[in-house]
Design a protein around this motif. Structure first.
Motif, PDB file in Angstrom:
ATOM      1  N   PRO A 246       0.231   9.184 -20.908  1.00  0.00           N
ATOM      2  CA  PRO A 246       1.217   9.786 -19.883  1.00  0.00           C
ATOM      3  C   PRO A 246       2.330   8.641 -20.065  1.00  0.00           C
ATOM      4  O   PRO A 246       2.323   7.614 -20.115  1.00  0.00           O
ATOM      5  N   SER A 247       3.684   9.157 -20.100  1.00  0.00           N
ATOM      6  CA  SER A 247       4.715   8.495 -20.415  1.00  0.00           C
ATOM      7  C   SER A 247       5.145   7.757 -18.972  1.00  0.00           C
ATOM      8  O   SER A 247       4.363   7.849 -17.870  1.00  0.00           O
ATOM      9  N   HIS A 248       6.062   6.740 -19.133  1.00  0.00           N
ATOM     10  CA  HIS A 248       6.505   5.928 -17.949  1.00  0.00           C
ATOM     11  C   HIS A 248       6.880   6.811 -16.786  1.00  0.00           C
ATOM     12  O   HIS A 248       6.597   6.685 -15.644  1.00  0.00           O
ATOM     13  N   GLU A 249       7.699   7.840 -17.182  1.00  0.00           N
ATOM     14  CA  GLU A 249       8.394   8.742 -16.169  1.00  0.00           C
ATOM     15  C   GLU A 249       7.201   9.358 -15.341  1.00  0.00           C
ATOM     16  O   GLU A 249       7.108   9.529 -14.163  1.00  0.00           O
ATOM     17  N   GLU A 250       6.109   9.881 -16.215  1.00  0.00           N
ATOM     18  CA  GLU A 250       5.097  10.609 -15.658  1.00  0.00           C
ATOM     19  C   GLU A 250       4.056   9.798 -14.570  1.00  0.00           C
ATOM     20  O   GLU A 250       3.773  10.021 -13.668  1.00  0.00           O
ATOM     21  N   VAL A 251       3.931   8.418 -15.226  1.00  0.00           N
ATOM     22  CA  VAL A 251       3.030   7.492 -14.340  1.00  0.00           C
ATOM     23  C   VAL A 251       3.612   7.044 -13.131  1.00  0.00           C
ATOM     24  O   VAL A 251       3.110   6.635 -12.139  1.00  0.00           O
ATOM     25  N   LYS A 252       5.141   6.965 -13.283  1.00  0.00           N
ATOM     26  CA  LYS A 252       5.854   6.412 -12.210  1.00  0.00           C
ATOM     27  C   LYS A 252       5.931   7.736 -10.905  1.00  0.00           C
ATOM     28  O   LYS A 252       5.783   7.266  -9.729  1.00  0.00           O
ATOM     29  N   ALA A 253       6.021   8.590 -11.398  1.00  0.00           N
ATOM     30  CA  ALA A 253       6.146   9.952 -10.376  1.00  0.00           C
ATOM     31  C   ALA A 253       4.764  10.469  -9.770  1.00  0.00           C
ATOM     32  O   ALA A 253       4.598  10.797  -8.808  1.00  0.00           O
ATOM     33  N   ASP A 254       3.476  10.091 -10.675  1.00  0.00           N
ATOM     34  CA  ASP A 254       2.515  10.988 -10.481  1.00  0.00           C
ATOM     35  C   ASP A 254       1.188   9.752 -10.331  1.00  0.00           C
ATOM     36  O   ASP A 254       1.275   9.254 -11.535  1.00  0.00           O
ATOM     37  N   LYS A 255       0.646   9.468  -9.319  1.00  0.00           N
ATOM     38  CA  LYS A 255      -0.580   8.538  -9.502  1.00  0.00           C
ATOM     39  C   LYS A 255      -1.566   8.830 -10.228  1.00  0.00           C
ATOM     40  O   LYS A 255      -2.295   8.131 -10.969  1.00  0.00           O
ATOM     41  N   ALA A 256      -1.805  10.323 -10.346  1.00  0.00           N
ATOM     42  CA  ALA A 256      -2.735  10.771 -11.057  1.00  0.00           C
ATOM     43  C   ALA A 256      -2.552  10.387 -12.531  1.00  0.00           C
ATOM     44  O   ALA A 256      -3.663  10.237 -13.325  1.00  0.00           O
ATOM     45  N   LYS A 257      -1.430  10.502 -12.888  1.00  0.00           N
ATOM     46  CA  LYS A 257      -1.181  10.288 -14.425  1.00  0.00           C
ATOM     47  C   LYS A 257      -1.163   8.646 -14.637  1.00  0.00           C
ATOM     48  O   LYS A 257      -1.762   8.229 -15.705  1.00  0.00           O
ATOM     49  N   PHE A 258      -1.079   7.980 -13.749  1.00  0.00           N
ATOM     50  CA  PHE A 258      -1.236   6.544 -13.541  1.00  0.00           C
ATOM     51  C   PHE A 258      -2.735   5.974 -13.769  1.00  0.00           C
ATOM     52  O   PHE A 258      -3.065   5.461 -14.901  1.00  0.00           O
ATOM     53  N   VAL A 259      -3.502   7.025 -13.261  1.00  0.00           N
ATOM     54  CA  VAL A 259      -5.052   6.865 -13.278  1.00  0.00           C
ATOM     55  C   VAL A 259      -5.553   7.197 -14.841  1.00  0.00           C
ATOM     56  O   VAL A 259      -6.241   6.504 -15.498  1.00  0.00           O
ATOM     57  N   GLU A 260      -5.054   8.233 -15.099  1.00  0.00           N
ATOM     58  CA  GLU A 260      -5.286   8.670 -16.553  1.00  0.00           C
ATOM     59  C   GLU A 260      -4.537   7.518 -17.691  1.00  0.00           C
ATOM     60  O   GLU A 260      -5.587   7.404 -18.722  1.00  0.00           O
ATOM     61  N   ALA A 261      -3.581   7.090 -17.768  1.00  0.00           N
ATOM     62  CA  ALA A 261      -2.858   6.190 -18.448  1.00  0.00           C
ATOM     63  C   ALA A 261      -3.951   4.699 -18.615  1.00  0.00           C
ATOM     64  O   ALA A 261      -4.669   4.478 -19.482  1.00  0.00           O
ATOM     65  N   THR A 262      -4.284   4.413 -17.320  1.00  0.00           N
ATOM     66  CA  THR A 262      -5.339   3.307 -17.290  1.00  0.00           C
ATOM     67  C   THR A 262      -6.390   3.374 -17.888  1.00  0.00           C
ATOM     68  O   THR A 262      -7.003   2.641 -18.521  1.00  0.00           O
TER      69      THR A 262
END
Length: 694
Positions: A246-262
């Protein structure tokens, strides 16, 4: 080497050490050089010891035939220090230092630390916040066109979009903010030599993009050509699979995307099976190649056998605290397969243990004993975890496919080689060397591994503990320990019993353990900390210091803290984010201190555990506050109304401006929009039409 000058090391055979790298223009001239190949910029004081990154990288480059200058803790407010050696022939190498600069500067409560262990005299303020950014910028400003290679812990852990605790936001990859061409992440000895050789051979920075262990940013057009919808895979891509996270914009806007990226990032940390990661930042792609392969034993020996002086640079008039602590230590291995979610060692050094040979270690010990300043006591023989020496997966074919983040959690893997024989033999060899009076193991051990070898515990207790041994059970709550990837607290109890028996048998019954615990870790709330406090009281432990959880970039526990979700299971995790909650957890761990009485009392009442107030066996605090607690509260209340909170009246008879003392420092900025000062504009009077139209 013909230009080397004699070292100022009285009575020490100079075959053991080579000169320091130049740190000034004059020192460069004294070496007979008219230029240097590499300028290494670091936020640490220059210490030529193999525990300091700048020393290792200087020595490996020097052995490969390159000229290196060290720019240590330069004044970043001007570009002039970056120009003192002239234009480097190959590149600038930039590191914030052995520690992340923000963790170095601030406590878990975001207060400025009182000292800096990596600066002479422990002085603070000798490096900027986010040091990699201004250092890289100054490199660009000093000599545009010279490649800038960033590395070290700070850059490594920020190579992709990450949560930044100090600004409480998700920041971009450091490559998007720094003026660096490449980030060489992880341990950089092999990469820095390869980079230097390639650039010397006429290659460009773009030609370095196939290296393992590097990250780089592409331009918008390149990003679409290589990773856009119509891109064609290159030869490199066909050999190395690519995962777009997930992109920077996605992980910044959506914590679920931050979890996926991690989750995706940490599933691709094994160098034998990791994919190349791509993360878009708007239209630009940040590319992270798979980690570098672990070093072999001969490669480790070659690094640590180099001629370090083991001293701080002679220009310093005060000692460097970090050097004083480790100057008589010996590193025997690197890496950690523990996989603790709150620790950055695995992320930086790797999960695979890389060990030195006993011969190389003994050779270093003999060099130390030849130094007339050496007192015969080795402060530590260890590494990230002392008893992981020469431990590795017994099935290389399985190791190459394994995605497990910890070899010891939830249980010790049956394929892990856990033989303590090599480290036991090593400790015997070191302590039997001439000139060695005592050898300590102070870097900490993994208790669940040590329990598998009673002989190791006996050797440790009899020969290598200076009265106390550091261990890290971290918590008592099963849920918190599971989130940490740490064993049950029962494991600590069993080891404590084993160590006590071994110490008594060795005739040292007063030896004891120093357990480390963490407050405010994800999953830890007031009930969990109260249980920990009760455990400490029952077992007679009174921690002198409290380790507060700090959400460092890249760590799995940081993702939990920011999102409230465990990225590996997807399950929710309770978080104590407020400063009041964190303060309560700290106080509970030191419930025995009178200054913490009222904080502990309020926490117990809030949690419905007033039964722990009084005179019972498990009571943490008495029913009535001790005199010291009342005095501490009074001092705190008095301090809260001092300084800027009130002003005393000035005395004009003594020449002081009339009014309140300190009030003159508060200047009005004016009340009208766009007005920069309180002064009226020329030609404007009160009531003018111009003023009325505003």
């Amino acid at each position: 080497m013909s230009n080397r000058k004699p070292l100022s090391l009285p009575l020490w055979n100079e075959q053991y050490a080579a000169p320091f790298a130049p740190t000034t223009f004059q020192e460069m001239k004294d070496r007979g050089w008219d230029c240097v190949d590499v300028v290494f910029v670091t936020g640490d004081a220059y210490v030529d010891h193999p525990s300091f990154a700048m020393a290792i990288l200087h020595r490996v480059l020097e052995k490969a035939g390159f000229r290196v200058a060290i720019l240590s803790q330069p004044d970043w407010k001007t570009v002039e220090p970056w120009r003192q050696f002239g234009k480097p022939r190959l590149f600038f190498a930039v590191s914030a230092g052995n520690m992340d600069s923000l963790i170095n500067h601030y406590t878990a409560n975001k207060k400025v630390r009182n000292d800096d262990a990596y600066s002479p005299g422990g002085k603070i303020g000798l490096r900027p916040d986010r040091a990699t950014l201004p250092y890289s910028q100054r490199c660009r400003e000093a000599y545009p066109g010279v490649p800038v290679i960033a590395g070290g812990v700070e850059a490594s852990l920020r190579r992709l979009a990450h949560y930044d605790y100090w600004s409480d936001t998700v920041r971009r990859s450091i490559l998007m903010d720094a003026k660096a061409d490449i980030v060489a992440y992880g341990m950089g000895e092999a990469n820095i030599i390869e980079i230097a050789r390639r650039l010397q051979a006429g290659q460009t920075v773009k030609d370095l993009r196939d290296l393992r262990g590097v990250a780089y940013a592409l331009g918008g057009r390149e990003s679409q050509e290589q990773f856009g919808p119509e891109s064609q895979p290159t030869a490199f891509e066909t050999q190395t699979p690519t995962v777009v996270i997930p992109s920077h914009e996605e992980v910044k806007a959506d914590k679920a995307k931050f979890v996926e990226a991690t989750r995706l990032i940490h599933q691709n940390t094994n160098p034998f099976n990791a994919a190349r990661l791509v993360q878009f930042h708007d239209k630009q792609a940040v590319v992270v190649n798979p980690p570098a392969f672990p070093l072999s034993e001969p490669e480790m020996d070659e690094i640590f056998d180099l001629p370090y002086t083991r001293r701080a640079h002679p220009s310093y008039k005060e000692p460097v605290p970090a050097h004083e602590m480790i100057k008589d230590s010996v590193t025997i291995m690197r890496g950690c397969f523990g996989g603790c979610t709150f620790c950055s060692i695995t992320a930086h050094q790797g999960r695979i243990i890389q060990s030195r040979s006993p011969e190389s270690i003994v050779k270093e010990v003999r060099k130390m004993s030849a130094d007339p300043d050496f007192k015969g006591v080795i402060s530590d023989v260890g590494g990230a975890t002392a008893n992981m020496y020469q431990m590795r997966c017994t099935r290389p074919d399985v190791e190459a496919k394994c995605k497990r983040l910890s070899c010891v959690h939830p249980t010790v893997c049956k394929l892990l080689g856990t033989d303590h024989g090599p480290v036991i033999d090593l400790m015997k060899k070191v302590r039997e060397e001439d000139g060695i009076r005592k050898v300590f193991v102070s870097s900490g051990i993994r208790m669940d591994l040590a329990q598998l070898s009673p002989e190791y515990v006996r050797e440790l207790a009899e020969h290598h503990v200076g009265g106390r041994l550091k261990v890290a059970p971290e918590h008592t709550s099963p849920d918190v320990l599971a989130l940490m990837k740490k064993p049950s607290i029962d494991n600590f109890g069993l080891f404590a019993k084993q160590f006590k028996e071994a110490s008594t048998a060795a005739g040292k019954p007063k030896q004891f353990l120093v357990p480390y615990f963490i407050a405010s870790h994800p999953g830890s709330g007031l009930p969990e900390m109260i249980d920990l406090a009760v455990y400490l009281k029952r077992n007679g432990y009174r921690p002198d210091q409290v380790q507060d959880f700090i959400p460092a970039p890249f760590d799995i526990a940081t993702c939990m803290w920011y999102t409230g979700v465990d990225p590996m299971t997807g399950k929710p995790v309770p978080i104590a984010k407020g400063m009041r909650d964190r303060k309560s957890q700290r106080a509970l761990m030191q419930f025995f201190k009178p200054a913490n009485y009222f904080e502990v009392r309020d926490a117990l009442i809030e949690a419905g555990r007033a039964d722990l107030i009084g005179n019972g066996c498990d009571a943490l605090i008495p029913a009535q506050p001790p005199k010291e607690a009342i005095e501490a509260r009074r001092r705190q209340a008095n301090g809260a109304v001092q300084g800027d909170h009130y002003h005393t009246v000035a005395n004009p008879a003594k020449g002081e401006p009339a009014g309140e003392r300190g009030a003159e420092s508060v200047k009005s900025k004016g009340y009208r929009p766009n007005r920069k000062s309180a002064k009226r504009r020329p030609g404007k009077k009160k009531g003018d039409g111009a003023d009325q139209q505003r």
